[in-house]
Write a protein that holds these residues in place. Structure first.
Motif, mmCIF file in Angstrom:
data_model
loop_
_atom_site.group_PDB
_atom_site.id
_atom_site.type_symbol
_atom_site.label_atom_id
_atom_site.label_comp_id
_atom_site.label_asym_id
_atom_site.label_seq_id
_atom_site.Cartn_x
_atom_site.Cartn_y
_atom_site.Cartn_z
ATOM 1 N N GLN A 1 0.837 -1.201 0.000
ATOM 2 C CA GLN A 1 0.000 0.000 0.000
ATOM 3 C C GLN A 1 0.875 1.255 0.000
ATOM 4 O OE1 GLN A 1 -2.447 0.742 3.482
ATOM 5 N NE2 GLN A 1 -3.982 1.783 2.219
ATOM 6 N N GLU A 2 1.936 1.254 0.787
ATOM 7 C CA GLU A 2 2.838 2.417 0.832
ATOM 8 C C GLU A 2 3.476 2.651 -0.534
ATOM 9 O OE1 GLU A 2 4.863 5.730 2.354
ATOM 10 O OE2 GLU A 2 3.207 4.618 3.220
ATOM 11 N N VAL A 3 3.933 1.564 -1.158
ATOM 12 C CA VAL A 3 4.527 1.695 -2.507
ATOM 13 C C VAL A 3 3.489 2.266 -3.469
ATOM 14 C CG1 VAL A 3 5.449 0.400 -4.471
ATOM 15 C CG2 VAL A 3 6.264 -0.101 -2.163
ATOM 16 N N GLY A 4 2.264 1.752 -3.398
ATOM 17 C CA GLY A 4 1.190 2.245 -4.269
ATOM 18 C C GLY A 4 0.871 3.710 -4.022
ATOM 19 N N LEU A 5 0.760 4.099 -2.753
ATOM 20 C CA LEU A 5 0.470 5.505 -2.416
ATOM 21 C C LEU A 5 1.580 6.432 -2.906
ATOM 22 C CD1 LEU A 5 -0.955 5.083 1.201
ATOM 23 C CD2 LEU A 5 -2.226 5.739 -0.860
ATOM 24 N N ARG A 6 2.820 5.999 -2.718
ATOM 25 C CA ARG A 6 3.937 6.832 -3.194
ATOM 26 C C ARG A 6 3.924 6.927 -4.722
ATOM 27 N NH1 ARG A 6 9.275 5.996 0.580
ATOM 28 N NH2 ARG A 6 8.213 6.125 2.584
ATOM 29 N N GLY A 7 3.609 5.817 -5.378
ATOM 30 C CA GLY A 7 3.524 5.829 -6.842
ATOM 31 C C GLY A 7 2.425 6.765 -7.333
ATOM 32 N N GLU A 8 1.258 6.694 -6.687
ATOM 33 C CA GLU A 8 0.150 7.589 -7.052
ATOM 34 C C GLU A 8 0.527 9.047 -6.802
ATOM 35 O OE1 GLU A 8 -3.181 6.214 -4.770
ATOM 36 O OE2 GLU A 8 -3.304 4.324 -5.884
#
Length: 162
Positions: A30-37
């Motif tokens: 989720q953290e990787v996804g949030l940072r990517g977004e």
């Protein structure tokens, strides 16, 4: 450890006996996804800002070209007025010399005056020609340096050049 981007929850996770990394994977993903977004939002915002800046620069360049053309024409108008004034003065002067020459008795002095009048009469049409038919000049294509005085804080070489 995750590096880069804006952290939302954490940047580091530790494999602990009461909380193994396997149980933290969802949070890490989720953290990787949030940072990517967030990175994509920033990229889009930066792109939009560059596009806005480009449009503003293009508008400033258009205004600068128009201001340059106006200033060029104003300068040309002043030069035309100066030429007209000079032609008018010379016309009056030549008329006064002609009047004086007719009052002179035949001889060397009168011959010199008449030779001068022939020269003046031949030269005067060149002066009056440029002022008798004024026309709006087409300014030359301005260089970057020509546009600088009309661009305020912008560079003539691009929106990101200073």
């Amino acid at each position: 450890m995750l590096r880069g981007g804006s952290p939302h929850r954490a940047s580091e996770w530790t494999d602990l006996p009461d909380r193994p990394l396997e149980e933290q994977l969802a949070e890490i993903v989720q953290e990787v996804g949030l940072r990517g977004e967030a990175a994509e939002r920033k990229r889009l915002a930066d792109q939009q800002a560059r596009e806005v800046q480009q449009k503003r620069w293009e508008a400033a360049m258009q205004e600068a070209r128009a201001a340059y053309a106006h200033a060029y024409r104003v300068k040309y108008l002043g030069e035309q007025a100066d030429a007209w004034y000079q032609a008018s003065r010379l016309t009056e002067y030549i008329a006064a010399v002609r009047d004086h020459a007719t009052s002179l008795p035949p001889g060397q002095e009168r011959t010199e005056f008449e030779a001068w009048l022939v020269f003046a009469d031949a030269h005067l049409p060149h002066l009056t020609e440029s002022v008798s038919a004024p026309k709006l000049p087409t300014p030359p294509k301005p260089s970057g340096d020509d546009l600088k005085p009309f661009l305020r804080h912008w560079s003539p070489y691009g929106p990101r050049s200073y």
